[in-house]
Design an enzyme around this catalytic site. Sequence first.
Site, PDB file in Angstrom:
ATOM      1  N   MET A   1      -8.958 -32.531  -7.881  1.00 54.58           N
ATOM      2  CA  MET A   1      -7.735 -33.171  -7.399  1.00 54.58           C
ATOM      3  C   MET A   1      -7.651 -34.590  -7.933  1.00 54.58           C
ATOM      4  O   MET A   1      -8.608 -35.356  -7.790  1.00 54.58           O
ATOM      5  CB  MET A   1      -7.719 -33.214  -5.870  1.00 54.58           C
ATOM      6  CG  MET A   1      -7.682 -31.864  -5.201  1.00 54.58           C
ATOM      7  SD  MET A   1      -7.911 -32.025  -3.410  1.00 54.58           S
ATOM      8  CE  MET A   1      -9.700 -32.210  -3.328  1.00 54.58           C
TER       9      MET A   1
ATOM     10  N   GLY B   1      -8.677 -38.700  -4.803  1.00 51.45           N
ATOM     11  CA  GLY B   1      -9.316 -37.974  -5.909  1.00 51.45           C
ATOM     12  C   GLY B   1     -10.628 -37.346  -5.505  1.00 51.45           C
ATOM     13  O   GLY B   1     -11.535 -38.013  -5.033  1.00 51.45           O
ATOM     14  N   SER B   2     -10.754 -36.050  -5.673  1.00 55.92           N
ATOM     15  CA  SER B   2     -11.956 -35.354  -5.205  1.00 55.92           C
ATOM     16  C   SER B   2     -11.985 -33.941  -5.777  1.00 55.92           C
ATOM     17  O   SER B   2     -11.277 -33.629  -6.726  1.00 55.92           O
ATOM     18  CB  SER B   2     -11.985 -35.334  -3.674  1.00 55.92           C
ATOM     19  OG  SER B   2     -10.727 -34.963  -3.156  1.00 55.92           O
ATOM     20  N   ARG B   3     -12.784 -33.080  -5.148  1.00 61.00           N
ATOM     21  CA  ARG B   3     -13.009 -31.739  -5.685  1.00 61.00           C
ATOM     22  C   ARG B   3     -13.325 -30.786  -4.540  1.00 61.00           C
ATOM     23  O   ARG B   3     -13.899 -31.167  -3.526  1.00 61.00           O
ATOM     24  CB  ARG B   3     -14.175 -31.814  -6.669  1.00 61.00           C
ATOM     25  CG  ARG B   3     -14.703 -30.507  -7.218  1.00 61.00           C
ATOM     26  CD  ARG B   3     -15.893 -30.801  -8.107  1.00 61.00           C
ATOM     27  NE  ARG B   3     -16.509 -29.615  -8.683  1.00 61.00           N
ATOM     28  CZ  ARG B   3     -16.822 -29.494  -9.967  1.00 61.00           C
ATOM     29  NH1 ARG B   3     -16.569 -30.483 -10.809  1.00 61.00           N
ATOM     30  NH2 ARG B   3     -17.394 -28.398 -10.417  1.00 61.00           N
TER      31      ARG B   3
END
EC number: 4.1.1.65
Length: 259
Positions: free
Chosen positions: A94, A182-184
């Site tokens: 993301m 922002g990440s995953r």
Amino acid sequence: MNRLYPHPIIAREGWPIIGGGLALSLLVSMCCGWWSLPFWVFTVFALQFFRDPAREIPQNPEAVLSPVDGRIVVVERARDPYRDVDALKISIFMNVFNVHSQKSPADCTVTKVVYNKGKFVNADLDKASTENERNAVLATTASGREITFVQVAGLVARRILCYTQAGAKLSRGERYGFIRFGSRVDMYLPVDAQAQVAIGDKVTGVKTVLARLPLTDSQADPVSQAASVETAANPSAEQQQIEAAAAKIQAAVQDVLKD
């Protein structure tokens, strides 16, 4: 629709930030006019980042939904580190412009929640799955299949929020967490799951079907499972074959014309 969180359009995690930005923007506007522009830009950015729209949820019981918006960065056969079994791994990255609210990918019961401290490297990198701060939710679907979905912090995202716990029942599309900036998310599914996405695909939370998971363990042949995952991970192989065949035909036609 989430029975615990009725989608107020803007995620509750952003209310204090947006409220503060709006108040500060108005105050600076009254005092300094155009000098307030940076504050308005920040407020608009916060509004788009914390948006949390309601969406139509597919009801196919075999469909495993994308828990977030983003881009597919991994589709492969891997080891589920939380269950120590082979699995189909699908990872979604993301960026700051995606919706960061996390939703349940299936109707399931949470069996365990595991939090791991870690680093904050770029979530787009493979090592983020094992080195970054992360929070794993282990669950059993309504049909008895075991799945794992993991929130992974990123370079900017420094706070993972998880609102579920062992014993909780989640409906598909139900909101269970949030990661800022922002990440995953890593998904680990049984090896007989059939990937419906490929690396590079853009996905939409709860609307995109990541995989189809048989309601019962089909005990599929490991070779065919591996081939299925390989095809998803390398979507250009078939296209390359088609292009090669087309090139040969074109060359043959040119030879005929020369003669």
